[in-house]
Design an enzyme around this catalytic site. Structure first.
Site, PDB file in Angstrom:
ATOM      1  N   GLU A   1      71.742 -28.674  -7.324  1.00  0.00           N
ATOM      2  CA  GLU A   1      72.540 -29.798  -6.803  1.00  0.00           C
ATOM      3  C   GLU A   1      73.411 -29.502  -5.735  1.00  0.00           C
ATOM      4  O   GLU A   1      74.020 -28.493  -5.714  1.00  0.00           O
ATOM      5  CB  GLU A   1      73.121 -30.400  -7.941  1.00  0.00           C
ATOM      6  CG  GLU A   1      72.459 -31.256  -8.915  1.00  0.00           C
ATOM      7  CD  GLU A   1      72.918 -31.373 -10.371  1.00  0.00           C
ATOM      8  OE1 GLU A   1      74.250 -31.415 -10.640  1.00  0.00           O
ATOM      9  OE2 GLU A   1      72.244 -31.648 -11.262  1.00  0.00           O
TER      10      GLU A   1
ATOM     11  N   GLU B   1      68.581 -32.215 -14.306  1.00  0.00           N
ATOM     12  CA  GLU B   1      68.375 -30.689 -14.832  1.00  0.00           C
ATOM     13  C   GLU B   1      67.236 -30.443 -15.521  1.00  0.00           C
ATOM     14  O   GLU B   1      66.580 -29.462 -15.574  1.00  0.00           O
ATOM     15  CB  GLU B   1      69.710 -30.509 -15.656  1.00  0.00           C
ATOM     16  CG  GLU B   1      71.124 -30.313 -14.850  1.00  0.00           C
ATOM     17  CD  GLU B   1      71.816 -31.272 -14.592  1.00  0.00           C
ATOM     18  OE1 GLU B   1      71.189 -32.440 -15.161  1.00  0.00           O
ATOM     19  OE2 GLU B   1      72.882 -31.185 -14.087  1.00  0.00           O
TER      20      GLU B   1
ATOM     21  N   PHE C   1      75.892 -28.223 -17.572  1.00  0.00           N
ATOM     22  CA  PHE C   1      75.101 -28.768 -17.229  1.00  0.00           C
ATOM     23  C   PHE C   1      73.713 -28.269 -17.435  1.00  0.00           C
ATOM     24  O   PHE C   1      72.565 -28.993 -17.040  1.00  0.00           O
ATOM     25  CB  PHE C   1      75.166 -29.017 -15.577  1.00  0.00           C
ATOM     26  CG  PHE C   1      76.410 -29.615 -15.335  1.00  0.00           C
ATOM     27  CD1 PHE C   1      77.385 -30.188 -16.134  1.00  0.00           C
ATOM     28  CD2 PHE C   1      76.950 -29.230 -13.628  1.00  0.00           C
ATOM     29  CE1 PHE C   1      78.580 -30.531 -15.544  1.00  0.00           C
ATOM     30  CE2 PHE C   1      78.034 -29.811 -13.482  1.00  0.00           C
ATOM     31  CZ  PHE C   1      78.919 -30.354 -13.963  1.00  0.00           C
TER      32      PHE C   1
ATOM     33  N   PRO D   1      71.346 -30.757 -20.599  1.00  0.00           N
ATOM     34  CA  PRO D   1      70.199 -31.906 -20.478  1.00  0.00           C
ATOM     35  C   PRO D   1      68.989 -31.298 -20.079  1.00  0.00           C
ATOM     36  O   PRO D   1      68.093 -31.661 -20.320  1.00  0.00           O
ATOM     37  CB  PRO D   1      70.840 -32.732 -19.087  1.00  0.00           C
ATOM     38  CG  PRO D   1      72.005 -32.368 -18.850  1.00  0.00           C
ATOM     39  CD  PRO D   1      72.432 -30.954 -19.620  1.00  0.00           C
TER      40      PRO D   1
ATOM     41  N   HIS E   1      83.562 -29.671 -19.657  1.00  0.00           N
ATOM     42  CA  HIS E   1      83.477 -28.628 -18.307  1.00  0.00           C
ATOM     43  C   HIS E   1      83.863 -27.302 -18.564  1.00  0.00           C
ATOM     44  O   HIS E   1      83.654 -26.419 -17.838  1.00  0.00           O
ATOM     45  CB  HIS E   1      83.932 -29.221 -17.246  1.00  0.00           C
ATOM     46  CG  HIS E   1      83.413 -30.345 -16.533  1.00  0.00           C
ATOM     47  ND1 HIS E   1      83.169 -31.490 -16.981  1.00  0.00           N
ATOM     48  CD2 HIS E   1      82.719 -30.308 -15.144  1.00  0.00           C
ATOM     49  CE1 HIS E   1      82.732 -32.436 -16.210  1.00  0.00           C
ATOM     50  NE2 HIS E   1      82.216 -31.558 -15.151  1.00  0.00           N
TER      51      HIS E   1
END
Lengths: 323, 330
Positions: free
Chosen positions: B29, B58, B84, B87, B127
């Site tokens: 990304e 992802e 991330f 996923p 995060h």
């Protein structure tokens, strides 16, 4: 696109019959307790794998499903190595480490059957990306079921494949059941129509008519090879046998009627093609193919049964390519 | 040779490997936008075929990286932040880690999946994951967690050349640290080779990623107390340089693992178990673990910072261990 010529039709017949006979024999062996683990049979769906793979070379890629024997054989996988794999033998195509749900022959472009529903999708998108970067006109095909169509990765793949114009065919084999649940109870709308919002061609085809599959796929493969991008194809077909061969031992209640199964057997893709070939005065060729397929099947099964089991040391091999 | 940051080391490693081998490409990304500066100049040098922005998918693009690798490409995936990866767990755990094995060795999956450990800056629980340990529990994935720019450059280049899937975890607390980076295009640090970051005799501190600079600071403080600490950096967790760790512990007789991950089933815990199993006879006390408490990371800096390993917690653990031998000095 015109249909296949008679010579090609005979080849399609032979390949479909090989898939059918191999699976019938393997199903019988499973019932007799000769196969470890679980087996998902493809019987009734042979026209799809056969009609698709007839357009592919060894250098093209296919990614398959848990119901993957048909794709393996249609793409040119060795029957004996497949049978031996299902038996957990050393001579199996994966040395007995994958079994029925992972038959693969990378040298023939078969990126493997996959135990995860929708598991082949990412691999095929990547293979198509590799093909695009290579620029040698290869294509990638992913087979997936109507059950897998509900996995999020399908939507991601449609977007990525359309966005990047990947040389990819997404072939949904809608056999009517997500495991044990009828299509309409777990799916909204038509799968093939999901292509259009992404600006991708979508097609619906009778998956029990190998000529129809052959024509639709031929057009899609030609588009992919010429850089025009991906196609979503939904082939409507039906699974004659169980979701998994052991289901009779645990299912609390039936999930379909015998009448329904019988009605689909009336549309047997192999009988339909055979009738066509006989009507074209190819009865002798059909008989010769039947005899040849019986011989190949018999020796594949017999040889595999006599093959040795792998040594325990095999369990520790192939973790890594480097160290 | 010029001093450069950890992020610049990543950029150089990728740039050099993409220049060397045209099968190497990068996707993720916002790669073209170049958020963290690890792809500066890449589009001009390599074009958008090999420098690809992906949708926020992802599962799709990490799966595609596996497929591209299987057919002969060598993708680098920038997954941005390590949370991330979740996923794409299906792709990483069921497909990428296992394909070579289940196909009986027929497939090679040379791909690198990069992601950063984005903790310590009030980004709250979703995060801030330091999640390399959970990937160690599935065989088939190589895992690197370098602690400085020099190691990062050499190891990332080696990872791109490796024929197996490598998860590259980039500790964001190390991002701005600088080192002299070799210009040699074949400067490689093989995965599976740890490094003694500081030699010592009284206690082995085996530290992971961003814990290494903390351990080095603790070792300085301990030296003032007359305690000589050895700081061992495994650098990669799979393969793990077990012999280096065991050799150090046999020398010092004491071991502390320091891991920014949550303690339960952490890499630090695995290393502690390894030491207990294979160097028990050399131990003069228990193997201590300094890790992050088994609670989620809260937003407020007032309550986040205290949960991670710190030089103070490492010093306290070392004093406790040495004190077991010398209670009069405790």
């Amino acid at each position: 696109m015109n249909g296949p010529d008679l010579q090609r039709s005979l080849q399609l017949f032979e390949r479909m019959l090989l898939i059918r006979r191999m699976e019938e024999r393997l199903g019988d062996l499973g019932k007799a307790g000769e196969l470890p683990g679980n087996v998902h049979l493809y019987i009734g769906q042979e026209a799809v794998a056969t009609g698709v793979c007839a357009h592919l070379d060894d250098s093209d890629w296919v990614a398959s499903t848990h119901r993957g024997h048909g794709h393996f054989l249609a793409k040119g996988g060795d029957p004996r190595a497949m049978a031996a794999e299902l038996m957990g033998k050393e001579t199996g195509i994966c040395h007995g480490k994958g079994g029925s749900m992972h038959v693969a022959d990378v040298s023939k472009g078969i990126l493997g059957a996959n135990g995860i529903v929708g598991g082949g999708v990412g691999l095929a998108v990547g293979a198509a990306l590799g093909a695009q970067l290579d620029g040698e006109g290869r294509v990638a095909v992913v087979f997936f079921g109507d059950g897998a169509s509900s996995q999020g990765v399908i939507s991601e793949a449609l977007n990525i494949a359309a966005l990047w114009k990947l040389p990819l065919l997404l072939v949904c084999e809608n056999n009517g059941f997500s495991q044990f649940s009828p299509y309409e109870t777990v799916n909204a709308g038509d799968i093939w129509r999901r292509a259009e919002p992404f600006g991708m061609p979508g097609a619906l085809v009778d998956g029990n008519d190998v000529h129809a599959v052959w024509r639709v796929v031929g057009e899609a493969v030609a588009r992919a090879r010429s850089g025009e991008g991906a196609t979503l194809i939904e082939a409507r077909t039906y699974r004659w046998r169980t979701h998994v061969e052991s289901e009779e031992s645990f299912l609390a209640a039936p999930y379909r009627t015998q009448e329904e199964v019988e009605s689909w057997k009336q549309r047997d893709p192999i009988s339909r093609l055979e009738e066509f070939l006989v009507s074209e005065d190819l009865e002798k060729d059909v008989a010769a193919i039947r005899a040849r397929v019986e011989g190949v099947t018999e020796s594949a099964i017999t040889d595999a049964l006599n093959d040795p089991l792998p040594p325990v040391s095999r369990a520790f091999e192939d973790m890594f390519a480097n160290g | 040779m010029a001093k450069a940051t950890f992020l610049e080391a990543i950029r150089q490693a990728q740039y050099e490997e993409m220049s060397r081998d045209e099968r190497v490409f990068i996707m993720g990304e916002d790669i073209i936008c170049n958020v963290f500066g690890t792809t500066t100049g890449f589009v001009d040098a390599f074009g958008t075929e090999r420098v690809r922005d992906t949708p926020i998918s992802e599962n799709g693009f990490i799966g595609a990286a596996g497929g591209a690798a299987m057919v002969g490409m060598r993708p680098i995936v920038d997954a941005t932040i390590s949370s991330f990866l979740y996923p794409a767990m299906d792709q990483i755990m069921s497909i990428i880690a296992k394909s070579r094995y289940i196909y009986g060795g027929q497939a090679r999956l040379p791909l690198v999946i990069r992601s950063c450990l984005f903790y310590g800056n009030s980004n709250a629980a979703q995060h801030s994951d330091r999640n390399y340990s959970m990937f160690m529990n599935v065989p088939g994935l190589k895992i690197m967690v370098p602690s400085n720019a020099y190691d990062m450059k050499g190891m990332l280049k080696a990872a791109v050349r490796d024929d197996d899937p490598v998860l590259c975890f980039e500790d964001s607390t190390c991002w701005m640290s600088k080192a002299d980076l070799p210009d040699d295009p074949d400067f490689l640090i093989p995965l599976g080779k740890g490094d003694i970051k500081r030699e010592g005799n009284d206690v082995s501190i085996i530290a992971i990623g961003g814990a290494v600079p903390l351990a080095l600071k603790a070792a300085n403080d301990l030296a003032r107390d007359g305690i000589s600490a050895e700081v061992v950096d495994p650098r990669s967790l799979v393969p793990l340089d077990k012999e280096l760790i065991l050799r150090s512990v046999r020398k010092t007789g004491r071991a502390i693992t320091v891991d920014p991950a949550h303690q339960t089933c952490s890499a630090g815990s695995e290393i502690a178990a390894l030491i207990a199993e294979r160097a028990f006879d050399a131990l003069r006390g228990p193997v201590l673990r300094v890790a992050t408490a088994d609670t989620h990371l809260p937003f407020s800096p007032a309550i986040e910072k205290a949960l991670y390993p710190s030089p103070e917690r490492i010093v306290a653990a070392a004093r406790q261990l040495v004190g077991i031998r010398q209670p009069e000095n405790a």
